[in-house]
Design a protein around this motif. Structure first.
Motif, PDB file in Angstrom:
ATOM      1  N   ALA A  39       1.100  32.831 -32.292  1.00  0.00           N
ATOM      2  CA  ALA A  39       0.403  31.018 -32.042  1.00  0.00           C
ATOM      3  C   ALA A  39       0.789  30.276 -30.474  1.00  0.00           C
ATOM      4  CB  ALA A  39       0.863  29.973 -33.134  1.00  0.00           C
ATOM      5  N   HIS A  40       1.345  32.140 -29.635  1.00  0.00           N
ATOM      6  CA  HIS A  40       1.928  31.412 -28.980  1.00  0.00           C
ATOM      7  C   HIS A  40       1.367  32.436 -27.615  1.00  0.00           C
ATOM      8  CE1 HIS A  40       5.070  28.616 -30.370  1.00  0.00           C
ATOM      9  NE2 HIS A  40       5.131  28.818 -31.145  1.00  0.00           N
ATOM     10  N   PRO A  41       0.068  32.106 -26.953  1.00  0.00           N
ATOM     11  CA  PRO A  41       0.021  33.124 -26.264  1.00  0.00           C
ATOM     12  C   PRO A  41       0.502  33.096 -24.921  1.00  0.00           C
ATOM     13  CG  PRO A  41      -1.610  31.531 -26.910  1.00  0.00           C
ATOM     14  CD  PRO A  41      -0.657  31.378 -27.509  1.00  0.00           C
ATOM     15  N   GLU A  42       1.152  31.422 -25.143  1.00  0.00           N
ATOM     16  CA  GLU A  42       2.414  31.265 -23.282  1.00  0.00           C
ATOM     17  C   GLU A  42       3.204  31.875 -23.079  1.00  0.00           C
ATOM     18  OE1 GLU A  42       2.257  30.012 -26.092  1.00  0.00           O
ATOM     19  OE2 GLU A  42       4.283  29.277 -26.712  1.00  0.00           O
ATOM     20  N   ILE A  43       3.173  33.234 -24.274  1.00  0.00           N
ATOM     21  CA  ILE A  43       4.987  34.405 -24.342  1.00  0.00           C
ATOM     22  C   ILE A  43       4.040  34.855 -23.462  1.00  0.00           C
ATOM     23  CG2 ILE A  43       6.831  34.877 -24.897  1.00  0.00           C
ATOM     24  CD1 ILE A  43       7.339  32.535 -26.810  1.00  0.00           C
ATOM     25  N   SER A  44       4.742  35.570 -22.043  1.00  0.00           N
ATOM     26  CA  SER A  44       4.033  36.450 -21.924  1.00  0.00           C
ATOM     27  C   SER A  44       4.992  38.391 -22.475  1.00  0.00           C
ATOM     28  CB  SER A  44       4.143  36.187 -19.884  1.00  0.00           C
ATOM     29  OG  SER A  44       5.339  36.586 -19.652  1.00  0.00           O
ATOM     30  N   GLU A  45       4.366  39.214 -22.293  1.00  0.00           N
ATOM     31  CA  GLU A  45       4.656  40.448 -22.091  1.00  0.00           C
ATOM     32  C   GLU A  45       5.929  40.314 -21.792  1.00  0.00           C
ATOM     33  OE1 GLU A  45       4.436  43.914 -24.160  1.00  0.00           O
ATOM     34  OE2 GLU A  45       2.993  42.684 -24.244  1.00  0.00           O
ATOM     35  N   ILE A  46       6.786  40.515 -23.756  1.00  0.00           N
ATOM     36  CA  ILE A  46       8.713  41.572 -22.472  1.00  0.00           C
ATOM     37  C   ILE A  46       8.433  42.851 -22.058  1.00  0.00           C
ATOM     38  CG2 ILE A  46      10.469  41.212 -23.402  1.00  0.00           C
ATOM     39  CD1 ILE A  46       9.476  38.760 -26.054  1.00  0.00           C
ATOM     40  N   THR A  47       9.127  42.763 -21.369  1.00  0.00           N
ATOM     41  CA  THR A  47       8.985  44.325 -20.465  1.00  0.00           C
ATOM     42  C   THR A  47      10.329  45.063 -21.211  1.00  0.00           C
ATOM     43  OG1 THR A  47       8.571  43.775 -18.744  1.00  0.00           O
ATOM     44  CG2 THR A  47       9.334  46.181 -18.520  1.00  0.00           C
ATOM     45  N   GLU A  48      10.657  45.915 -21.338  1.00  0.00           N
ATOM     46  CA  GLU A  48      11.464  46.598 -22.661  1.00  0.00           C
ATOM     47  C   GLU A  48      12.355  47.828 -21.553  1.00  0.00           C
ATOM     48  OE1 GLU A  48       9.953  47.841 -26.206  1.00  0.00           O
ATOM     49  OE2 GLU A  48       8.298  45.814 -26.695  1.00  0.00           O
ATOM     50  N   SER A  49      12.718  47.333 -21.089  1.00  0.00           N
ATOM     51  CA  SER A  49      13.323  48.530 -20.093  1.00  0.00           C
ATOM     52  C   SER A  49      14.854  48.655 -20.140  1.00  0.00           C
ATOM     53  CB  SER A  49      13.487  47.354 -18.941  1.00  0.00           C
ATOM     54  OG  SER A  49      14.166  45.584 -19.368  1.00  0.00           O
ATOM     55  N   GLY A  50      15.538  48.579 -21.774  1.00  0.00           N
ATOM     56  CA  GLY A  50      16.130  48.891 -22.061  1.00  0.00           C
ATOM     57  C   GLY A  50      16.454  50.125 -21.603  1.00  0.00           C
ATOM     58  N   THR A  51      17.915  50.965 -22.888  1.00  0.00           N
ATOM     59  CA  THR A  51      17.667  52.217 -22.648  1.00  0.00           C
ATOM     60  C   THR A  51      18.217  52.428 -24.000  1.00  0.00           C
ATOM     61  OG1 THR A  51      20.303  52.297 -22.505  1.00  0.00           O
ATOM     62  CG2 THR A  51      18.864  52.715 -20.359  1.00  0.00           C
ATOM     63  N   SER A  52      18.141  51.552 -25.521  1.00  0.00           N
ATOM     64  CA  SER A  52      18.133  51.454 -26.534  1.00  0.00           C
ATOM     65  C   SER A  52      17.299  50.481 -26.903  1.00  0.00           C
ATOM     66  CB  SER A  52      19.854  51.540 -26.513  1.00  0.00           C
ATOM     67  OG  SER A  52      19.975  50.185 -26.603  1.00  0.00           O
ATOM     68  N   PHE A  53      17.529  50.865 -28.707  1.00  0.00           N
ATOM     69  CA  PHE A  53      16.696  50.164 -29.675  1.00  0.00           C
ATOM     70  C   PHE A  53      17.345  48.230 -29.791  1.00  0.00           C
ATOM     71  CE2 PHE A  53      15.372  54.262 -31.852  1.00  0.00           C
ATOM     72  CZ  PHE A  53      14.144  53.779 -31.222  1.00  0.00           C
ATOM     73  N   GLU A  54      18.235  48.799 -29.665  1.00  0.00           N
ATOM     74  CA  GLU A  54      19.144  47.190 -29.353  1.00  0.00           C
ATOM     75  C   GLU A  54      19.150  47.027 -28.362  1.00  0.00           C
ATOM     76  OE1 GLU A  54      24.140  48.218 -30.569  1.00  0.00           O
ATOM     77  OE2 GLU A  54      24.255  46.385 -30.017  1.00  0.00           O
ATOM     78  N   GLU A  55      19.042  47.162 -27.124  1.00  0.00           N
ATOM     79  CA  GLU A  55      19.327  46.595 -25.347  1.00  0.00           C
ATOM     80  C   GLU A  55      17.280  45.501 -26.200  1.00  0.00           C
ATOM     81  OE1 GLU A  55      21.805  49.361 -23.050  1.00  0.00           O
ATOM     82  OE2 GLU A  55      19.644  48.900 -21.490  1.00  0.00           O
TER      83      GLU A  55
END
Ligand code: ITT
Length: 225
Positions: free
Chosen positions: A31-47
């Motif tokens: 329901a929130h198309p306004e929230i853009s794709e978040i770049t998963e730039s971390g080096t772990s699942f936690e990050e």
């Protein structure tokens, strides 16, 4: 109780919904198309879980939960790991990811320890751009020789959890959702939810007194009510 999960993966949403049970209404980012794709730039699942939870909780009120998860295969030194969703390229299908993975372990004997694998899930809980807590769940198993079954999603057709002969995609959903990495992480989260709700609404640790989640109850203007 209403929960916002920072995902656009409908399969994850469905599993999270089933694991939480009917007392909770789980909403994802549909329901929130306004929230853009978040770049998963971390080096772990936690990050990566934290990155997703922080980004979405800056846009939506209340507690936001993000799930970062994937498959770690011994013979591949832990790959695909945090790259699980992108293992065969950004637009590849589950079938293509599975085919790539099976080709990489094709020479590893069925009984070899090198065929061992685990699913890992880290959930991050955030509010107003601040991470409040993270929870991890792991399920151990091995890689099947060929895909089997049609339930679940992702790498489920090639993952055989310890204690079973069937893959996650052959087992009933209820079984996967009882023993999975995601189920284990969610159970840890559920145990802390009253405290987190209390902190989120200024009640302090303990959820404002008593059992349950009073800080999350009754019409809170929040993602987690
Ligand atoms: P969001 O970031 O929007 O939540 P995503 O699918 O991109 O969705 P991840 O970055 O956490 O999420 O990647 C998870 C990938 O790991 C997922 O796409 C599957 O390929 C795999 N995976 C995770 N949990 C799984 C499960 O329970 N069964 C099968 N595959 C799973």
């Amino acid at each position: 109780m209403q929960l916002i999960v920072a995902t656009r993966n409908a399969h994850k949403t469905r599993e999270i919904e089933q694991i939480f049970g009917s007392a909770s209404a789980v909403r994802d980012l549909t329901a929130h198309p306004e929230i853009s794709e978040i770049t998963e730039s971390g080096t772990s699942f936690e990050e990566n879980a934290k990155l997703k939870a922080i980004a979405v909780s800056k846009k939506l009120p209340g507690l936001v939960i993000a799930d970062d998860s994937g498959l770690e295969v011994q013979a591949l030194g832990g790959a695909p790991g945090i790259q699980s969703a992108r293992y065969a390229g950004a637009n590849a299908s589950d079938k293509e990811r599975i085919a790539k993975l099976l080709s990489r372990v094709a020479n590893v004997e069925a009984k070899s320890d090198q065929r061992r694998a685990r699913f890992r899930c880290v959930l991050a809980v955030a509010r107003d751009g601040q991470v409040l807590a993270t929870f991890e769940g792991v399920v151990e198993g091995k890689i099947a020789e060929r895909p089997r079954g049609s339930h679940g999603f992702g790498y489920d057709p090639i993952f055989i959890p310890d204690g079973f002969e069937e893959t996650f995609a052959e087992l009933p959903e209820e079984v996967k959702n009882n023993i999975s990495h995601r189920a284990k992480a969610i159970r840890k989260l559920q145990a802390k939810l009253p405290t987190l709700c209390g902190e989120a609404y200024g009640f302090g640790a303990g959820g404002g007194g008593g059992g349950g989640a009073p800080g999350c109850a009754a019409g809170a203007p929040a993602a987690l009510i």
